[in-house]
Scaffold this motif. Structure first.
Motif, short mmCIF file in Angstrom:
data_model
loop_
_atom_site.label_atom_id
_atom_site.label_comp_id
_atom_site.label_asym_id
_atom_site.label_seq_id
_atom_site.Cartn_x
_atom_site.Cartn_y
_atom_site.Cartn_z
N LEU A 1 0.84 -1.20 0.00
CA LEU A 1 0.00 0.00 0.00
C LEU A 1 0.88 1.25 0.00
O LEU A 1 2.07 1.18 0.29
N PRO A 2 0.30 2.41 -0.33
CA PRO A 2 1.09 3.65 -0.31
C PRO A 2 1.70 3.90 1.07
O PRO A 2 1.07 3.60 2.09
N PRO A 3 2.92 4.42 1.15
CA PRO A 3 3.58 4.67 2.43
C PRO A 3 2.75 5.54 3.36
O PRO A 3 2.01 6.43 2.92
N GLY A 4 2.86 5.26 4.65
CA GLY A 4 2.13 6.03 5.65
C GLY A 4 1.11 5.20 6.40
O GLY A 4 0.62 5.62 7.46
N PHE A 5 0.76 4.01 5.88
CA PHE A 5 -0.20 3.15 6.55
C PHE A 5 0.52 1.95 7.14
O PHE A 5 1.08 1.12 6.42
N LEU A 6 0.56 1.89 8.48
CA LEU A 6 1.24 0.82 9.21
C LEU A 6 2.67 0.66 8.68
O LEU A 6 3.44 1.60 8.70
N TRP A 7 3.02 -0.55 8.18
CA TRP A 7 4.39 -0.79 7.71
C TRP A 7 4.50 -0.74 6.18
O TRP A 7 5.42 -1.31 5.60
N ALA A 8 3.58 -0.03 5.52
CA ALA A 8 3.59 0.05 4.05
C ALA A 8 4.94 0.52 3.53
O ALA A 8 5.47 1.54 3.97
N GLY A 9 5.48 -0.25 2.58
CA GLY A 9 6.73 0.11 1.93
C GLY A 9 7.99 -0.12 2.74
O GLY A 9 9.08 0.29 2.32
#
Length: 258
Positions: free
Chosen positions: A219-227
């Motif tokens: 998912l796009p960065p900024g959500f939990l451990w995205a990226g």
């Protein structure tokens, strides 16, 4: 009387006895049959895809992934992933047929399990066209931003996995309750079947949790451990999920389940 030594069959290595040869031949036939089916081939490609990513990512920790074997393995993984995306262009009708066949679920099934299953089918059905649009945008067939469609398809996949986890937890809770209540009344064979179902649901939870972790990562960065996952961790989680899927499919095949 002394036991006669096992006679070596001419032309065969001593480690290979007729029984083991038959088992090996049966295993090879099973592998060929699995690879001849779409689902079986997809499972094999998926396992190989994540296995290459695991190996390439792990090797890349000690040497630059931009060159050499790590780069080659990651490139193979990317190509196999693209292959699976293209093959999924034809999965919509199969999913629609399955969803229509399930409908609102059998009436004798738990209401919560039925509701979660229906929602899961809806998420899966919507996933395919969103992924197709993203793929078409990447290839230049249509003019639109592919990133937003990949984002939507990943969210739908994650939602489907989350619903699958909740469904398995509900089924697991009911199975454990039935095991406690019927511990004395049910036959050993019935208890064995129920324990096998418990094991299957536990494996499904582990598989879905591994895939859900990867879905959040994409998912796009900024959500939990995205990226934030390194390639080797993505490959490890995907390999675990893939091997569980292959194991469960082999168990279903050996038991005659469809």
């Amino acid at each position: 009387m002394a036991t006669a030594p096992h006679r070596h069959v001419p032309g065969l290595p001593r480690a290979l006895r007729p029984g083991s040869v038959a088992m090996a031949a049966g295993g090879l036939c099973g592998l060929v049959a699995a690879l001849e089916s779409y689902r079986g081939r997809d499972r094999a490609v998926r396992a190989l895809c994540y296995g290459c990513q695991l190996a390439g990512g792990a090797l890349g920790r000690w040497q630059s992934p931009a060159a050499g074997l790590p780069r080659s393995l990651l490139a193979v993984s990317a190509q196999l992933s693209h292959c699976r995306t293209v093959l999924r262009l034809f999965d919509d009708l199969a999913m629609l047929s399955y969803s229509r066949g399930y409908g609102l679920g059998p009436e004798d099934e738990d209401v919560l399990v039925r509701g979660l299953s229906v929602l899961c089918n809806v998420a899966d059905q919507l996933y395919y066209p969103c992924e197709h649009v993203a793929w078409a945008a990447d290839t230049g067939i249509i003019r639109t931003s592919s990133s937003k469609w990949w984002d939507v398809s990943t969210r739908l996949w994650g939602l489907s996995l989350l619903l699958g986890i909740l469904r398995s937890l509900r089924i697991l809770f009911r199975l454990r309750k039935q095991l406690r209540e019927q511990k004395r009344a049910s036959s050993p064979q019935d208890q064995k079947k129920m324990k096998a179902r418990v094991k299957s649901e536990v494996l499904s939870i582990v598989s879905n949790v591994a895939d859900l972790a990867n879905a959040i990562h994409w998912l796009p960065p900024g959500f939990l451990w995205a990226g934030q996952f390194p390639p080797w961790l993505v490959g490890l989680l995907g390999t675990i999920s893939s091997l569980i899927g292959i194991y469960q499919a082999s168990r279903e095949g050996s038991s005659g389940a469809v």
